[in-house]
Design an enzyme around this catalytic site. Structure first.
Site, PDB file in Angstrom:
ATOM      1  N   GLU A 178      -3.839   7.641  -4.511  1.00  0.00           N
ATOM      2  CA  GLU A 178      -4.125   7.210  -5.882  1.00  0.00           C
ATOM      3  C   GLU A 178      -5.389   7.885  -6.403  1.00  0.00           C
ATOM      4  O   GLU A 178      -6.330   8.069  -5.636  1.00  0.00           O
ATOM      5  CB  GLU A 178      -4.267   5.682  -5.916  1.00  0.00           C
ATOM      6  CG  GLU A 178      -2.961   5.007  -5.528  1.00  0.00           C
ATOM      7  CD  GLU A 178      -3.066   3.496  -5.404  1.00  0.00           C
ATOM      8  OE1 GLU A 178      -4.117   2.926  -5.753  1.00  0.00           O
ATOM      9  OE2 GLU A 178      -2.079   2.891  -4.966  1.00  0.00           O
ATOM     10  N   ARG A 180       0.842  -1.193   0.000  1.00  0.00           N
ATOM     11  CA  ARG A 180       0.000   0.000   0.000  1.00  0.00           C
ATOM     12  C   ARG A 180       0.883   1.251   0.000  1.00  0.00           C
ATOM     13  O   ARG A 180       1.887   1.314   0.719  1.00  0.00           O
ATOM     14  CB  ARG A 180      -0.907   0.032   1.236  1.00  0.00           C
ATOM     15  CG  ARG A 180      -2.180  -0.804   1.097  1.00  0.00           C
ATOM     16  CD  ARG A 180      -3.135  -0.255   0.051  1.00  0.00           C
ATOM     17  NE  ARG A 180      -4.355  -1.036  -0.100  1.00  0.00           N
ATOM     18  CZ  ARG A 180      -4.539  -1.996  -1.021  1.00  0.00           C
ATOM     19  NH1 ARG A 180      -3.571  -2.311  -1.843  1.00  0.00           N
ATOM     20  NH2 ARG A 180      -5.687  -2.627  -1.122  1.00  0.00           N
ATOM     21  N   HIS A 194      -1.201   0.596 -10.177  1.00  0.00           N
ATOM     22  CA  HIS A 194      -1.901  -0.358  -9.297  1.00  0.00           C
ATOM     23  C   HIS A 194      -2.521  -1.520 -10.106  1.00  0.00           C
ATOM     24  O   HIS A 194      -3.739  -1.734 -10.084  1.00  0.00           O
ATOM     25  CB  HIS A 194      -2.984   0.358  -8.472  1.00  0.00           C
ATOM     26  CG  HIS A 194      -3.363  -0.374  -7.211  1.00  0.00           C
ATOM     27  ND1 HIS A 194      -3.681   0.249  -6.046  1.00  0.00           N
ATOM     28  CD2 HIS A 194      -3.471  -1.707  -6.943  1.00  0.00           C
ATOM     29  CE1 HIS A 194      -3.976  -0.642  -5.112  1.00  0.00           C
ATOM     30  NE2 HIS A 194      -3.855  -1.848  -5.639  1.00  0.00           N
TER      31      HIS A 194
HETATM   32  P1  NDP Z   1      -1.707 -11.225   4.663  1.00  0.00           P
HETATM   33  O1  NDP Z   1      -2.563 -10.713   5.758  1.00  0.00           O
HETATM   34  O2  NDP Z   1      -1.747 -12.673   4.305  1.00  0.00           O
HETATM   35  O3  NDP Z   1      -0.170 -10.859   4.968  1.00  0.00           O
HETATM   36  C1  NDP Z   1       0.209  -9.640   5.521  1.00  0.00           C
HETATM   37  C2  NDP Z   1       1.656  -9.786   6.027  1.00  0.00           C
HETATM   38  O4  NDP Z   1       2.090  -8.516   6.476  1.00  0.00           O
HETATM   39  C3  NDP Z   1       1.792 -10.751   7.192  1.00  0.00           C
HETATM   40  O5  NDP Z   1       2.966 -11.492   7.036  1.00  0.00           O
HETATM   41  C4  NDP Z   1       1.886  -9.829   8.403  1.00  0.00           C
HETATM   42  O6  NDP Z   1       2.640 -10.479   9.426  1.00  0.00           O
HETATM   43  C5  NDP Z   1       2.619  -8.643   7.796  1.00  0.00           C
HETATM   44  N1  NDP Z   1       2.367  -7.393   8.502  1.00  0.00           N
HETATM   45  C6  NDP Z   1       1.180  -6.802   8.750  1.00  0.00           C
HETATM   46  N2  NDP Z   1       1.347  -5.689   9.452  1.00  0.00           N
HETATM   47  C7  NDP Z   1       2.683  -5.554   9.671  1.00  0.00           C
HETATM   48  C8  NDP Z   1       3.481  -4.604  10.363  1.00  0.00           C
HETATM   49  N3  NDP Z   1       2.925  -3.561  10.973  1.00  0.00           N
HETATM   50  N4  NDP Z   1       4.819  -4.784  10.373  1.00  0.00           N
HETATM   51  C9  NDP Z   1       5.368  -5.849   9.769  1.00  0.00           C
HETATM   52  N5  NDP Z   1       4.664  -6.781   9.090  1.00  0.00           N
HETATM   53  C10 NDP Z   1       3.333  -6.629   9.055  1.00  0.00           C
HETATM   54  O7  NDP Z   1      -2.055 -10.322   3.410  1.00  0.00           O
HETATM   55  P2  NDP Z   1      -1.824 -10.626   1.837  1.00  0.00           P
HETATM   56  O8  NDP Z   1      -0.469 -11.200   1.645  1.00  0.00           O
HETATM   57  O9  NDP Z   1      -2.989 -11.367   1.315  1.00  0.00           O
HETATM   58  O10 NDP Z   1      -1.890  -9.120   1.252  1.00  0.00           O
HETATM   59  C11 NDP Z   1      -1.030  -8.128   1.762  1.00  0.00           C
HETATM   60  C12 NDP Z   1      -1.436  -6.760   1.273  1.00  0.00           C
HETATM   61  O11 NDP Z   1      -0.985  -6.568  -0.057  1.00  0.00           O
HETATM   62  C13 NDP Z   1      -2.935  -6.470   1.187  1.00  0.00           C
HETATM   63  O12 NDP Z   1      -3.464  -6.117   2.449  1.00  0.00           O
HETATM   64  C14 NDP Z   1      -3.007  -5.339   0.190  1.00  0.00           C
HETATM   65  O13 NDP Z   1      -2.959  -4.094   0.850  1.00  0.00           O
HETATM   66  C15 NDP Z   1      -1.748  -5.531  -0.646  1.00  0.00           C
HETATM   67  N6  NDP Z   1      -2.096  -5.926  -2.014  1.00  0.00           N
HETATM   68  C16 NDP Z   1      -1.800  -5.090  -3.063  1.00  0.00           C
HETATM   69  C17 NDP Z   1      -2.149  -5.436  -4.352  1.00  0.00           C
HETATM   70  C18 NDP Z   1      -1.855  -4.543  -5.510  1.00  0.00           C
HETATM   71  O14 NDP Z   1      -2.637  -4.526  -6.446  1.00  0.00           O
HETATM   72  N7  NDP Z   1      -0.745  -3.832  -5.516  1.00  0.00           N
HETATM   73  C19 NDP Z   1      -2.871  -6.680  -4.641  1.00  0.00           C
HETATM   74  C20 NDP Z   1      -3.092  -7.509  -3.481  1.00  0.00           C
HETATM   75  C21 NDP Z   1      -2.716  -7.122  -2.226  1.00  0.00           C
HETATM   76  P3  NDP Z   1       2.454 -10.083  10.981  1.00  0.00           P
HETATM   77  O15 NDP Z   1       0.994  -9.910  11.227  1.00  0.00           O
HETATM   78  O16 NDP Z   1       3.102 -11.236  11.717  1.00  0.00           O
HETATM   79  O17 NDP Z   1       3.236  -8.811  11.173  1.00  0.00           O
END
Ligand code: NDP
Length: 319
Positions: free
Chosen positions: A261, A232, A279
């Protein structure tokens, strides 16, 4: 009553969502943004929302019988889940069906950033290959790189797996360490930025990830550093990034997402060492169709048998 359940659709959404919703529901299409006046008779029949983007909180206050918000996309930062929870409203999203597409795009953006393929293609199309000779050698390469991934969830793990055959070193940071993986764990983003030369961000847009990519992180990444963001745009201090790229504090960046965006800062557009995408990480016909189906199937599941397929963790479904 025998009147159909109505689903509110603010703004634009994938056409397949509307086609399929029409078969089971009445669709109430409204503009994106704050609530508009709608007939109370229809308003009270609205029990679901299908949304791609930002759902204005005013709708949650205005719709007395709202039960479910079905979000198009795995990232649901456009929906206030705390507010939904207060109103006993379930929020669903579209995880997993886009993991491979987004991971593929991440690798492409990484290579585009390092090897300047889009720029090289433009050079050919502009006739410069003929007039000026070969495209200049790229200073950067994936060879020998050490990649740190911020976020190793559903998508992050697919990015890591794809990086393995590229023969780079791979590490990651998440708040919770994951067991049984052949990747180096770093206890903080800062610690990771100090050790790696390539950062890939695939974390959600939350309060905890807001503007975590600061000038301090870019300084830690260093002059051979490459920053890739497919998570993001809200995670990035874009002014600090543009300055780090301009001053060569880091070498290059590849971005699919932006803070506001579709507004891309002119400072980024003006720089030669940044590769930009609008995006599009999940934006193929097959993947977007699968996401559209999941948006609809969550609504159908809820209204037919009180079962949703992919609720977000913040709004658990009460039996
Ligand atoms: P998941 O929830 O499966 O994974 C998120 C990961 O981020 C976890 O490993 C989590 O681990 C980590 N995380 C969350 N918060 C933090 C933090 N504050 N510090 C460090 N690590 C953090 O989500 P997805 O993999 O399915 O998707 C991730 C994101 O990618 C979506 O939420 C979306 O915003 C973005 N995305 C963008 C797209 C695009 O078109 N560019 C398309 C699809 C997704 P932990 O909780 O242990 O910290």
């Amino acid at each position: 009553s025998d009147q159909p359940v109505a689903i509110l659709v603010p703004g634009r959404i994938h056409p397949r969502v509307l086609e399929r919703l029409k078969e089971d529901f009445e669709i109430v299409a409204v503009p994106m943004g704050p609530p508009t006046d709608i007939d109370p008779g229809i308003r009270d029949r609205i029990r679901g929302v299908a949304i791609s983007g930002v759902l204005d909180n005013g709708w949650i206050d205005r719709l007395p019988n709202l039960e479910i918000v079905s979000n198009f996309g795995v990232g649901y930062d456009g929906v206030d889940t705390a507010k939904a929870l207060q109103h006993d409203i379930i929020v669903t999203h579209t995880p997993d069906v886009l993991n491979d597409e987004v991971a593929d795009t991440t690798i492409a953006l990484l290579l585009n950033t390092l090897r300047e393929y889009p720029r090289a293609e433009n050079y050919l199309r502009e006739g410069r290959w003929k007039s000026e000779g070969p495209y200049p050698l790229t200073p950067l390469s994936l060879r020998g790189r050490h990649v740190g991934i911020l976020g190793l969830g559903r998508i992050g793990i697919e990015i890591a797996r794809r990086l393995e055959p590229f023969k780079v070193r791979i590490g990651y940071h998440t708040r919770t360490r994951r067991d049984g993986l052949p990747y180096t764990y770093y206890p903080s983003l800062k610690a990771m930025a100090e050790e790696v030369d390539t950062l890939i961000s695939i974390v959600p847009g939350t309060a905890a990830t807001h503007k975590i990519f600061t000038s301090e992180i870019f300084a830690a990444l260093g002059p051979n550093g490459v920053f890739i963001n497919v998570g993001r745009g809200t995670s990035v201090d874009e002014e600090a990034l543009a300055e780090a790229l301009r001053s060569r504090t880091i070498a290059a960046a590849g971005l699919d997402v932006f803070y506001d965006e579709p507004n891309v800062p002119q400072a980024l557009l003006d720089l030669p060492n940044v590769s930009l995408l609008p995006h599009v990480a999940s934006a193929s016909v097959p993947t977007r169709n699968a996401m559209a189906d999941l948006v609809v199937d969550n609504l159908i599941g809820w209204f037919r048998e009180k079962k949703v397929i992919t609720p977000v963790p913040e709004t658990p479904v009460k039996a």
